[in-house]
Design a protein around this motif. Sequence first.
Motif, PDB file in Angstrom:
ATOM      1  N   MET A 173      40.643  14.183  -3.906  1.00  0.00           N
ATOM      2  CA  MET A 173      40.707  13.304  -5.072  1.00  0.00           C
ATOM      3  C   MET A 173      40.184  14.014  -6.316  1.00  0.00           C
ATOM      4  O   MET A 173      39.004  14.375  -6.388  1.00  0.00           O
ATOM      5  CB  MET A 173      39.887  12.044  -4.822  1.00  0.00           C
ATOM      6  N   LEU A 174      41.046  14.209  -7.295  1.00  0.00           N
ATOM      7  CA  LEU A 174      40.693  14.922  -8.518  1.00  0.00           C
ATOM      8  C   LEU A 174      40.783  13.947  -9.691  1.00  0.00           C
ATOM      9  O   LEU A 174      41.867  13.664 -10.206  1.00  0.00           O
ATOM     10  CB  LEU A 174      41.635  16.106  -8.730  1.00  0.00           C
ATOM     11  N   GLY A 175      39.634  13.398 -10.087  1.00  0.00           N
ATOM     12  CA  GLY A 175      39.597  12.412 -11.161  1.00  0.00           C
ATOM     13  C   GLY A 175      39.731  13.048 -12.532  1.00  0.00           C
ATOM     14  O   GLY A 175      39.635  14.274 -12.685  1.00  0.00           O
ATOM     15  N   ARG A 219      30.609   7.426 -13.323  1.00  0.00           N
ATOM     16  CA  ARG A 219      29.607   6.865 -12.412  1.00  0.00           C
ATOM     17  C   ARG A 219      29.700   7.491 -11.021  1.00  0.00           C
ATOM     18  O   ARG A 219      29.046   7.037 -10.090  1.00  0.00           O
ATOM     19  CB  ARG A 219      29.748   5.341 -12.326  1.00  0.00           C
ATOM     20  N   GLY A 220      30.507   8.552 -10.878  1.00  0.00           N
ATOM     21  CA  GLY A 220      30.587   9.277  -9.622  1.00  0.00           C
ATOM     22  C   GLY A 220      31.634   8.784  -8.661  1.00  0.00           C
ATOM     23  O   GLY A 220      31.645   9.182  -7.493  1.00  0.00           O
ATOM     24  N   ASP A 221      32.530   7.930  -9.130  1.00  0.00           N
ATOM     25  CA  ASP A 221      33.567   7.367  -8.265  1.00  0.00           C
ATOM     26  C   ASP A 221      34.939   7.927  -8.624  1.00  0.00           C
ATOM     27  O   ASP A 221      35.914   7.196  -8.777  1.00  0.00           O
ATOM     28  CB  ASP A 221      33.575   5.838  -8.383  1.00  0.00           C
ATOM     29  N   GLN A 222      35.019   9.265  -8.739  1.00  0.00           N
ATOM     30  CA  GLN A 222      36.290   9.874  -9.145  1.00  0.00           C
ATOM     31  C   GLN A 222      37.391   9.629  -8.137  1.00  0.00           C
ATOM     32  O   GLN A 222      38.575   9.707  -8.457  1.00  0.00           O
ATOM     33  CB  GLN A 222      36.098  11.371  -9.392  1.00  0.00           C
ATOM     34  N   HIS A 223      37.019   9.297  -6.883  1.00  0.00           N
ATOM     35  CA  HIS A 223      38.038   9.105  -5.847  1.00  0.00           C
ATOM     36  C   HIS A 223      38.834   7.817  -6.059  1.00  0.00           C
ATOM     37  O   HIS A 223      39.873   7.629  -5.413  1.00  0.00           O
ATOM     38  CB  HIS A 223      37.416   9.127  -4.453  1.00  0.00           C
ATOM     39  N   VAL A 224      38.379   6.938  -6.962  1.00  0.00           N
ATOM     40  CA  VAL A 224      39.156   5.746  -7.307  1.00  0.00           C
ATOM     41  C   VAL A 224      39.552   5.746  -8.781  1.00  0.00           C
ATOM     42  O   VAL A 224      39.914   4.710  -9.333  1.00  0.00           O
ATOM     43  CB  VAL A 224      38.405   4.441  -6.941  1.00  0.00           C
ATOM     44  N   CYS A 225      39.493   6.902  -9.420  1.00  0.00           N
ATOM     45  CA  CYS A 225      39.954   7.037 -10.807  1.00  0.00           C
ATOM     46  C   CYS A 225      41.427   6.640 -10.888  1.00  0.00           C
ATOM     47  O   CYS A 225      42.250   7.084 -10.091  1.00  0.00           O
ATOM     48  CB  CYS A 225      39.776   8.489 -11.257  1.00  0.00           C
ATOM     49  N   ALA A 226      41.753   5.790 -11.858  1.00  0.00           N
ATOM     50  CA  ALA A 226      43.142   5.332 -12.005  1.00  0.00           C
ATOM     51  C   ALA A 226      44.070   6.463 -12.423  1.00  0.00           C
ATOM     52  O   ALA A 226      45.293   6.372 -12.248  1.00  0.00           O
ATOM     53  CB  ALA A 226      43.198   4.203 -13.031  1.00  0.00           C
ATOM     54  N   PHE A 227      43.505   7.529 -12.968  1.00  0.00           N
ATOM     55  CA  PHE A 227      44.312   8.627 -13.488  1.00  0.00           C
ATOM     56  C   PHE A 227      44.216   9.866 -12.596  1.00  0.00           C
ATOM     57  O   PHE A 227      44.593  10.958 -13.005  1.00  0.00           O
ATOM     58  CB  PHE A 227      43.839   8.982 -14.906  1.00  0.00           C
ATOM     59  N   ALA A 265      37.712  10.551   1.659  1.00  0.00           N
ATOM     60  CA  ALA A 265      36.619  11.312   2.257  1.00  0.00           C
ATOM     61  C   ALA A 265      35.580  11.749   1.230  1.00  0.00           C
ATOM     62  O   ALA A 265      34.482  12.166   1.611  1.00  0.00           O
ATOM     63  CB  ALA A 265      37.188  12.554   2.944  1.00  0.00           C
ATOM     64  N   SER A 266      35.911  11.673  -0.051  1.00  0.00           N
ATOM     65  CA  SER A 266      35.139  12.356  -1.090  1.00  0.00           C
ATOM     66  C   SER A 266      33.626  12.258  -0.935  1.00  0.00           C
ATOM     67  O   SER A 266      32.942  13.287  -0.850  1.00  0.00           O
ATOM     68  CB  SER A 266      35.564  11.844  -2.472  1.00  0.00           C
ATOM     69  N   PRO A 267      33.030  11.039  -0.883  1.00  0.00           N
ATOM     70  CA  PRO A 267      31.568  10.983  -0.792  1.00  0.00           C
ATOM     71  C   PRO A 267      31.013  11.437   0.554  1.00  0.00           C
ATOM     72  O   PRO A 267      29.790  11.574   0.692  1.00  0.00           O
ATOM     73  CB  PRO A 267      31.264   9.493  -1.024  1.00  0.00           C
ATOM     74  N   GLY A 268      31.878  11.686   1.542  1.00  0.00           N
ATOM     75  CA  GLY A 268      31.411  12.071   2.868  1.00  0.00           C
ATOM     76  C   GLY A 268      31.634  13.530   3.228  1.00  0.00           C
ATOM     77  O   GLY A 268      31.293  13.942   4.343  1.00  0.00           O
ATOM     78  N   LEU A 269      32.187  14.327   2.301  1.00  0.00           N
ATOM     79  CA  LEU A 269      32.534  15.708   2.657  1.00  0.00           C
ATOM     80  C   LEU A 269      31.296  16.551   2.963  1.00  0.00           C
ATOM     81  O   LEU A 269      31.248  17.259   3.968  1.00  0.00           O
ATOM     82  CB  LEU A 269      33.351  16.349   1.525  1.00  0.00           C
ATOM     83  N   ALA A 270      30.288  16.482   2.091  1.00  0.00           N
ATOM     84  CA  ALA A 270      29.089  17.296   2.295  1.00  0.00           C
ATOM     85  C   ALA A 270      28.383  16.910   3.594  1.00  0.00           C
ATOM     86  O   ALA A 270      27.941  17.775   4.358  1.00  0.00           O
ATOM     87  CB  ALA A 270      28.145  17.158   1.101  1.00  0.00           C
ATOM     88  N   GLY A 271      28.284  15.612   3.860  1.00  0.00           N
ATOM     89  CA  GLY A 271      27.644  15.151   5.090  1.00  0.00           C
ATOM     90  C   GLY A 271      28.395  15.577   6.330  1.00  0.00           C
ATOM     91  O   GLY A 271      27.789  15.887   7.371  1.00  0.00           O
ATOM     92  N   THR A 272      29.716  15.602   6.243  1.00  0.00           N
ATOM     93  CA  THR A 272      30.530  16.054   7.378  1.00  0.00           C
ATOM     94  C   THR A 272      30.278  17.525   7.666  1.00  0.00           C
ATOM     95  O   THR A 272      30.107  17.927   8.827  1.00  0.00           O
ATOM     96  CB  THR A 272      32.020  15.817   7.079  1.00  0.00           C
ATOM     97  N   ILE A 273      30.258  18.350   6.618  1.00  0.00           N
ATOM     98  CA  ILE A 273      29.990  19.777   6.802  1.00  0.00           C
ATOM     99  C   ILE A 273      28.625  19.970   7.460  1.00  0.00           C
ATOM    100  O   ILE A 273      28.475  20.788   8.381  1.00  0.00           O
ATOM    101  CB  ILE A 273      30.069  20.509   5.447  1.00  0.00           C
ATOM    102  N   GLU A 274      27.634  19.198   7.043  1.00  0.00           N
ATOM    103  CA  GLU A 274      26.289  19.312   7.622  1.00  0.00           C
ATOM    104  C   GLU A 274      26.299  18.967   9.116  1.00  0.00           C
ATOM    105  O   GLU A 274      25.689  19.679   9.929  1.00  0.00           O
ATOM    106  CB  GLU A 274      25.324  18.373   6.886  1.00  0.00           C
ATOM    107  N   GLN A 275      26.997  17.882   9.473  1.00  0.00           N
ATOM    108  CA  GLN A 275      27.004  17.484  10.888  1.00  0.00           C
ATOM    109  C   GLN A 275      27.804  18.456  11.750  1.00  0.00           C
ATOM    110  O   GLN A 275      27.444  18.722  12.898  1.00  0.00           O
ATOM    111  CB  GLN A 275      27.525  16.055  11.033  1.00  0.00           C
ATOM    112  N   TYR A 276      28.891  19.003  11.210  1.00  0.00           N
ATOM    113  CA  TYR A 276      29.628  20.031  11.937  1.00  0.00           C
ATOM    114  C   TYR A 276      28.760  21.275  12.115  1.00  0.00           C
ATOM    115  O   TYR A 276      28.724  21.887  13.194  1.00  0.00           O
ATOM    116  CB  TYR A 276      30.909  20.417  11.204  1.00  0.00           C
ATOM    117  N   ALA A 277      28.080  21.690  11.037  1.00  0.00           N
ATOM    118  CA  ALA A 277      27.281  22.916  11.084  1.00  0.00           C
ATOM    119  C   ALA A 277      26.130  22.800  12.081  1.00  0.00           C
ATOM    120  O   ALA A 277      25.787  23.775  12.763  1.00  0.00           O
ATOM    121  CB  ALA A 277      26.741  23.241   9.692  1.00  0.00           C
ATOM    122  N   SER A 278      25.552  21.618  12.189  1.00  0.00           N
ATOM    123  CA  SER A 278      24.419  21.422  13.098  1.00  0.00           C
ATOM    124  C   SER A 278      24.852  21.272  14.545  1.00  0.00           C
ATOM    125  O   SER A 278      24.023  21.365  15.463  1.00  0.00           O
ATOM    126  CB  SER A 278      23.636  20.175  12.688  1.00  0.00           C
ATOM    127  N   GLY A 279      26.139  21.020  14.770  1.00  0.00           N
ATOM    128  CA  GLY A 279      26.638  20.783  16.111  1.00  0.00           C
ATOM    129  C   GLY A 279      26.509  19.344  16.560  1.00  0.00           C
ATOM    130  O   GLY A 279      26.857  19.021  17.706  1.00  0.00           O
TER     131      GLY A 279
END
Length: 341
Positions: A91-93, A102-110, A282-296
Amino acid sequence: MRAFVVTAPGESSVQEVDAPIAGPGQVVIDVHRVGVCGTDVEFFTGEMQYLHEGHAAFPMRLGHEWMGVVSAVGPDVDTGWIGRRVTGDTMLGCGQCRRCLRGDQHVCAFRFEVGIRGGFPGALAEQLAMPVSALHALPDEVDDVLGALVEPGGNALRSVWGAALQPGDRALVLGPGTIGLLVAMFAKAQGAEVHLMGRSERSLGYARTLGFDGVWDADSLPDLPFDAVIDSSNAPTLPGRAVELVEPAGRVVFVGLAGSPSLVDTRSIALADVTAVGVLSASPGLAGTIEQYASGAVDPRGLVAATVGLDGAAGILAGERPDGAGPGPKMHIDPRISAHD
């Protein structure tokens, strides 16, 4: 460069197209791996709603679950990005509207959506141009397979967050496809008791090999109190069923999308004090996903059944399973694989 181009419903080819050039604020990525998902299939068949709403049009280049290596940067981008393994936000706002600010670029109308909306070329190509602001660096512990599973993982992790699961809670996941299985994995890692419900014997059989607390079809689902129900299916009847199955004061999360409207009786939500949550991206969850994958904590690599080159993309989108494919639901494409490999 070579790129996979869909020109009309069911019509596609691998074409020679202009390679991307990194403009201001951009990088060019050599694509190593791309996941194919249900959204891509809907574009390939012509059913995707964006085509009918004017947000997308043929010809288009698909691919929004990807990882690769930065090979070039724009004039104002830190050259330290070159050679880094990365994935990126879909998502590219616009960066200027109230939602983006406000940090919600994943629902930007444009917004543009990579390989999906607004004509932004996707990753089913040898190279991809992306804004550096949308990149997420991948640690060594997250290999190429996991890197291309970050985007679907972000949707799944957000769904688990939306369910607000505590250790010992009982969760039911509807639809044991890629997203449903990822949801179940993240929920299990959170300490929840996890059950899945589906209808395909192949998908149910595979889910049973992953060690969840229960895998059921609609007829065999036991009468248990579910603290949260997460609908990751594409069945229009299941959102309403999810509301019926969840415990009063529980939470229902909708991450799956049906091809036709789903009917939910809001009285069932209000009178049981149920919280309903929608998950778009996925936007707000990408960093957390990488962390959980990296930790196993979560390792979904087994979900990937096969990896083919760009020349095999049309078959995958048409529902074919390559010879020798494993039992998992996910197919990956490596643009570096030639038809002769």
